[in-house]
Design a protein around this motif. Structure first.
Motif, PDB file in Angstrom:
ATOM      1  N   ASN A 344       0.807  -1.234   0.000  1.00 41.77           N
ATOM      2  CA  ASN A 344       0.000   0.000   0.000  1.00 41.77           C
ATOM      3  C   ASN A 344       0.830   1.268   0.000  1.00 41.77           C
ATOM      4  O   ASN A 344       0.262   2.367   0.012  1.00 41.77           O
ATOM      5  CB  ASN A 344      -0.933   0.010   1.219  1.00 41.77           C
ATOM      6  N   GLU A 346       2.548   2.859  -2.233  1.00 37.42           N
ATOM      7  CA  GLU A 346       2.307   3.771  -3.353  1.00 37.42           C
ATOM      8  C   GLU A 346       0.859   4.244  -3.371  1.00 37.42           C
ATOM      9  O   GLU A 346       0.575   5.395  -3.689  1.00 37.42           O
ATOM     10  CB  GLU A 346       2.652   3.084  -4.676  1.00 37.42           C
ATOM     11  N   ARG A 347      -0.071   3.356  -3.005  1.00 43.44           N
ATOM     12  CA  ARG A 347      -1.501   3.667  -3.085  1.00 43.44           C
ATOM     13  C   ARG A 347      -1.919   4.801  -2.154  1.00 43.44           C
ATOM     14  O   ARG A 347      -2.880   5.515  -2.437  1.00 43.44           O
ATOM     15  CB  ARG A 347      -2.328   2.421  -2.763  1.00 43.44           C
ATOM     16  N   PHE A 349      -0.859   7.604  -1.687  1.00 42.99           N
ATOM     17  CA  PHE A 349      -0.778   8.944  -2.275  1.00 42.99           C
ATOM     18  C   PHE A 349      -1.817   9.163  -3.373  1.00 42.99           C
ATOM     19  O   PHE A 349      -1.892  10.245  -3.943  1.00 42.99           O
ATOM     20  CB  PHE A 349       0.622   9.189  -2.847  1.00 42.99           C
ATOM     21  N   HIS A 350      -2.604   8.128  -3.669  1.00 41.01           N
ATOM     22  CA  HIS A 350      -3.630   8.267  -4.699  1.00 41.01           C
ATOM     23  C   HIS A 350      -4.872   8.932  -4.114  1.00 41.01           C
ATOM     24  O   HIS A 350      -5.199   8.758  -2.942  1.00 41.01           O
ATOM     25  CB  HIS A 350      -4.002   6.906  -5.283  1.00 41.01           C
ATOM     26  N   LYS A 351      -5.575   9.665  -4.958  1.00 41.78           N
ATOM     27  CA  LYS A 351      -6.741  10.422  -4.494  1.00 41.78           C
ATOM     28  C   LYS A 351      -7.844   9.491  -4.019  1.00 41.78           C
ATOM     29  O   LYS A 351      -8.203   8.537  -4.700  1.00 41.78           O
ATOM     30  CB  LYS A 351      -7.269  11.317  -5.622  1.00 41.78           C
ATOM     31  N   GLU A 352      -8.361   9.772  -2.822  1.00 44.72           N
ATOM     32  CA  GLU A 352      -9.506   9.082  -2.234  1.00 44.72           C
ATOM     33  C   GLU A 352      -9.266   7.598  -2.004  1.00 44.72           C
ATOM     34  O   GLU A 352     -10.207   6.811  -1.895  1.00 44.72           O
ATOM     35  CB  GLU A 352     -10.769   9.296  -3.085  1.00 44.72           C
ATOM     36  N   VAL A 353      -7.997   7.194  -1.920  1.00 46.46           N
ATOM     37  CA  VAL A 353      -7.687   5.811  -1.566  1.00 46.46           C
ATOM     38  C   VAL A 353      -7.566   5.714  -0.048  1.00 46.46           C
ATOM     39  O   VAL A 353      -6.782   6.433   0.577  1.00 46.46           O
ATOM     40  CB  VAL A 353      -6.371   5.343  -2.223  1.00 46.46           C
ATOM     41  N   GLY A 367      -8.689   9.736   2.521  1.00 55.21           N
ATOM     42  CA  GLY A 367      -7.874   9.451   1.349  1.00 55.21           C
ATOM     43  C   GLY A 367      -7.523  10.694   0.555  1.00 55.21           C
ATOM     44  O   GLY A 367      -7.048  10.605  -0.567  1.00 55.21           O
ATOM     45  N   TYR A 371      -2.770  12.698  -0.659  1.00 56.06           N
ATOM     46  CA  TYR A 371      -2.827  13.074  -2.077  1.00 56.06           C
ATOM     47  C   TYR A 371      -2.492  14.561  -2.225  1.00 56.06           C
ATOM     48  O   TYR A 371      -1.697  14.961  -3.082  1.00 56.06           O
ATOM     49  CB  TYR A 371      -4.223  12.781  -2.623  1.00 56.06           C
ATOM     50  N   LYS A 374       1.268  15.276  -1.411  1.00 54.55           N
ATOM     51  CA  LYS A 374       2.140  14.958  -2.554  1.00 54.55           C
ATOM     52  C   LYS A 374       2.020  16.021  -3.643  1.00 54.55           C
ATOM     53  O   LYS A 374       3.022  16.436  -4.239  1.00 54.55           O
ATOM     54  CB  LYS A 374       1.772  13.584  -3.116  1.00 54.55           C
TER      55      LYS A 374
END
Length: 412
Positions: A344, A346-347, A349-353, A367, A371, A374
């Motif tokens: 997880n 990398e995930r 930093f993803h939007k709404e993860v 989440g 994001y 970053k």
């Protein structure tokens, strides 16, 4: 007039949905497509060349050479057979001798089709949307080189259609982003105005209480009042910054000031709920930076808040370190909390993860925080990385470039 039977592709409903997604039917002629039909006509030495698209009722021509009609009924379209076939090209040397077409009005009447060759326009999902075809009024055969060239041109037609669709999607996404930014700016402005009035009242009330306590020996009450006043003033400053940002988003990054790092960190920590047993270690020496103070505050606010929220130890620990070189400021925020699974890293930093983890306050994350962190760091020409082990804690390292030059808009 008798209507001729024609084959229907097995995936017809999905094919029609795919065709609709291009939003190309009944659009104006475009030079990029007309050039391809012109090349097809020249290469195959035919008076007619067409880019035809087949919907549920008709054959519509996006581009045409040597023909004036913009469409024909689907049941008369040679291309109806082309898109339903399994071959890469359908060639009819003489339609007058082909039982599928010998009684077709387009053969027996205008434009008196004899020769036909069509390559299906198959999109990236495998749906045949129509065909690139060449037509002659006399019997004809194509050479292998002409057939190969016609197939290449058909791929270029699809490439143009895909490009057109992607550009349309980008335009819609950009419009949505513009509308979202506008809404967020209006909301921020409205919320800031709504907050400012009660905060001002709290400040005045606290200052009045401070005056009453000035002659009192109750030092504890005096200290609490002083803390309330300083916190309220800081909140009012933040509200003013929100108001400024809502009218000019670029100020979040362009307002570069000289900042003392440790006092900035203490200001951030004062606005965070620190549970009993949590210790935060600041850099041993104070450091002076030139950067956007509000952007740095937002970054540390998120990282420190997360380090507190996702710490399950009785004695929580957060260490903040700093160093600099000729080009960058380097920051490190490490904790001894729950940790993050390697899959997880990398995930996050993803939007709404979200990782569906309950924090120490029995809440789940949105989440959005990491994001935005970053995005802010990248806008400041820096990078962020994370290392973590389940049960042992997490370390975030990020950089901020010195003397960064921002773009005109400053959006992140």
């Amino acid at each position: 007039m008798h209507k001729l039977p024609y084959p229907i592709p097995e995936d017809e409903d999905a094919r029609l949905d795919a065709l609709d997604s291009y939003d190309v039917l009944d659009t104006m002629p475009e030079n990029d497509f007309d050039e391809l039909t012109h090349l097809a006509s020249e290469i195959c030495q035919t008076p007619i060349a067409l880019i035809s698209l087949i919907d549920d009722k008709r054959q519509w021509f996006k581009s045409m050479i040597g023909l004036t009609a913009r469409e024909t009924p689907r049941e008369y379209a040679f291309c109806s057979h082309t898109i339903a076939g399994a071959s890469e090209i359908m060639v009819v040397p003489d339609a007058r001798e082909d039982e599928r077409f010998s009684s077709n009005p387009l053969v027996t009447g205008d434009p008196s089709i004899v020769f036909y060759a069509g390559v299906p326009l198959v999109n990236e999902d495998g749906y045949a949307l129509g065909s690139l075809c060449v037509i002659d009024k006399q019997r004809k055969d194509l050479t292998p080189r002409q057939i190969k060239s016609l197939k290449i041109l058909a791929k270029q037609v699809i490439t143009q259609m895909e490009l057109r669709r992607k550009l349309a999607r980008l335009e819609r996404a950009n419009q949505t982003l513009v509308e979202s930014n506008s809404f967020i700016q209006k909301f921020a402005s409205s919320a800031a105005h709504d907050l400012k009035s009660p905060l001002s009242s709290i400040l005045l009330t606290s200052q009045a209480l401070q005056m009453r306590l000035s002659k009192s020996s109750d030092d504890k009450s005096k200290n609490l009042t002083e803390l309330n006043i300083s916190s309220t003033k800081r909140l009012l400053t933040l509200v003013d910054e929100i108001l400024t940002y809502s009218s000019a988003p670029s100020t979040l990054l362009t307002n570069r000031v000289v900042v003392e790092l440790n006092p900035l960190l203490k200001t951030v920590i004062a606005m965070v709920e620190i549970p009993y047993g949590m210790k935060i270690n600041l850099p041993t020496n104070d450091h002076v930076l030139t950067c956007s103070a509000i952007a740095l505050e937002q970054i540390f606010m998120n990282l420190i808040s997360n380090a507190i929220r996702y710490n399950d130890k009785e004695e929580g620990l957060i260490n903040i370190q700093f160093r600099e070189d000729g080009d960058y400021y380097h920051f490190k925020v490490s904790d001894n909390g729950m940790g993050i699974a390697e899959k997880n890293l990398e995930r996050i930093f993803h939007k709404e993860v979200t990782l569906n983890v309950i924090d120490r306050f029995n809440k789940r994350g949105t989440g959005i925080g990491l994001y935005n962190v970053k995005a802010l760091i990248e806008k400041m020409k820096g990078t962020i990385r994370v290392e973590s082990r389940i049960g042992s804690g997490t370390t975030f390292e990020f950089t901020v470039k010195k003397n960064v030059e921002l773009d005109d808009e400053g959006y992140y």
